[in-house]
Design an enzyme around this catalytic site. Structure first.
Site, short mmCIF file in Angstrom:
data_model
loop_
_atom_site.label_atom_id
_atom_site.label_comp_id
_atom_site.label_asym_id
_atom_site.label_seq_id
_atom_site.Cartn_x
_atom_site.Cartn_y
_atom_site.Cartn_z
CG ASN A 11 -1.86 1.12 1.31
OD1 ASN A 11 -1.78 2.05 0.50
ND2 ASN A 11 -2.76 1.07 2.26
CE LYS B 162 -1.23 -0.30 7.20
NZ LYS B 162 -2.62 0.12 7.26
CG HIS C 287 -13.87 2.64 3.33
ND1 HIS C 287 -14.81 3.51 3.83
CD2 HIS C 287 -12.68 3.15 3.68
CE1 HIS C 287 -14.23 4.52 4.43
NE2 HIS C 287 -12.92 4.33 4.36
N GLY D 93 -14.40 3.71 10.77
CA GLY D 93 -13.04 4.02 11.21
C GLY D 93 -12.93 5.53 11.27
NE ARG E 299 -12.69 11.92 5.86
CZ ARG E 299 -12.41 10.74 5.33
NH1 ARG E 299 -13.00 10.35 4.22
NH2 ARG E 299 -11.52 9.94 5.90
NE ARG F 54 -9.05 5.09 20.76
CZ ARG F 54 -7.99 4.64 20.13
NH1 ARG F 54 -7.41 3.55 20.54
NH2 ARG F 54 -7.49 5.27 19.08
CG ASN G 237 -11.58 -1.89 18.79
OD1 ASN G 237 -11.23 -2.96 19.26
ND2 ASN G 237 -11.01 -1.35 17.73
#
Ligand code: ADP
Length: 402
Positions: free
Chosen positions: A7, A14, A180, A210, A241, A285, A336
């Site tokens: 990537n 990556k 995505h 995400g 956004r 979070r 999560n």
């Protein structure tokens, strides 16, 4: 097959080496600050220790050479020779209308990717640098492009043509593309595997939550509608956004408040969403923590996020025919966010979508979190775009040899 997945971003690369037979990661890493004298090379072989080196990496060619040398280096390498590499799978952001599925990268497909640069000016050129580097370093190894947009190529026209004057679609290619795609494709495939059902008879809504957020209606394994569009700012609000906003607001900001298009763009992409509403952070979070302490705007940000996600789940379900089998949560927040999953599903009971609060206490693991026997399975499926790229690459390489 052993497949290297790359990537390539403008200043980062990556990578993962995967063994597709066992769906196992053999090693992974990240090159950061490409182009600088103090670039960083992060590397971890499976089951081994992470390492971090600071060194000059002038360009993508040097970064990828370093990755290839490390794969075979005595001590920390994971293969004896580069001849073991069956193919390289490249994540490419935009395939436009011309590339509708993963492809073997040849002169013609590379030209088409380059033609899509105006649609993804930051991403496609960087993705191509990775391909060109591999072509130089490993001229005999096949390269496959796997596109963020391709999974959505199966959307029917009413889902992707905007109701502007039709000439803007015909002459200028203005339409919904969706993003995505690799993540939506992977979690739909994996959920069908977990439930033991055929993908071509499986209807679900995949929720990629995400920093970027998109929801997709997947009917019989194919994308039929999605919340991101021509760009990556619509649908559900995201970290920074805004998600859907009446276009009249944007005209008002320009015509009445005298903002420039650049300022409006910055507001929409960087100053809105969780960050803009809460004033606390773009990070879910932090927003949840502030809301728990009674911060009103953090609480409002959570409610706006959940309201939009819920509304889009219900709207997307209208594309699934007469049956919805599952709602699947993935990516950082989806995998999560125990509380936000519960908030989103509250109010979807009318369509059979319910969460079991005990089962829902799961983070980052595959799980069914709806009550036993519920008509619609609510699932958590951690995304794995690299594995999806490797599996697609393997399929394309095998087909090209047949
Ligand atoms: P990206 O789109 O950049 O790949 P990720 O998929 O990593 O982003 O998602 C990042 C988001 O996931 C952040 O908003 C982060 O707060 C959220 N996240 C991570 N862990 C948790 C958690 N335990 N609870 C709620 N949200 C979480």
């Amino acid at each position: 097959m052993k497949i290297l997945v790359l990537n390539s971003g403008s200043s980062s690369i990556k990578f993962q080496l995967l063994d597709t037979a066992e769906r196992k990661v053999m090693c992974k890493g990240l090159v950061e600050r490409v182009g600088l004298a103090d670039a960083i090379f992060n590397y971890q072989p499976a089951g081994g220790d992470k390492s971090k080196e600071v060194l000059p990496i002038p360009d993508h060619l040097a970064g990828i050479k370093l990755i290839l040398d490390t794969l075979t280096s005595p001590g920390r390498g994971v293969i004896a020779s580069l001849a073991e590499l069956a193919a390289v799978g490249h994540r490419i952001v935009h395939g436009g209308e011309k590339i509708q599925h993963s492809v073997l990268l040849c002169e013609e497909s590379l030209r088409l990717i380059d033609e899509c640069t105006p649609l993804a000016p930051l991403h496609n050129p960087a993705n191509l640098m990775g391909v060109h580097a591999i072509q130089k370093l490993l001229p005999d190894v096949p390269n496959v492009g796997v596109f963020d947009t391709a999974f959505h190529a199966t959307m029917p026209k009413p889902a992707y043509v905007y109701a502007l004057d039709y000439s803007y679609y015909e002459k200028h290619g203005i339409r919904r593309f969706g993003f995505h795609g690799t993540s939506h494709q992977y979690v739909a495939m994996r959920a069908a595997e977990i439930l033991g059902v055929r993908l071509d008879d499986f209807n679900c809504i995949t929720c990629h939550l995400g920093n970027g957020v998109s929801l997709t209606a997947v009917r019989g394994g194919k994308s039929v509608d999605t919340t991101l569009g021509f760009g990556t700012c619509c649908g559900v609000p995201m970290g920074t956004r805004c998600g859907d906003v009446d276009p009249a607001v944007l005209m008002h900001l320009i015509d009445e408040l005298g903002m420039t298009s650049r300022q409006v763009c910055d507001l929409m992409y960087k100053g809105s969403g969780l960050k803009g509403i809460s004033g606390v952070s773009h990070d879910m979070r932090d927003v949840e923590e502030a809301a728990a302490k009674g911060h009103e705007r953090a609480e409002l940000a959570l409610e706006i996020f959940a309201h939009a996600a819920r509304k889009h789940i219900a709207a997307l379900a209208t594309n699934l025919g007469d049956r919805i089998d599952a709602v699947i949560f993935t990516a950082g927040i989806g995998e999560n966010g125990v509380e936000i999953r519960e908030r989103i599903c509250q109010g979807l009971g009318f369509m059979g979508v319910r969460i079991d609060p005990e089962r829902n206490k799961v983070r980052g693991k595959e799980a069914v979190v709806s009550p036993e026997g519920a008509p619609v399975k609510v699932m958590v499926v951690p995304t794995n775009e690299e594995l999806m790229i490797a599996l697609d690459t393997e399929a394309i390489v095998k087909a090209s040899r047949a």
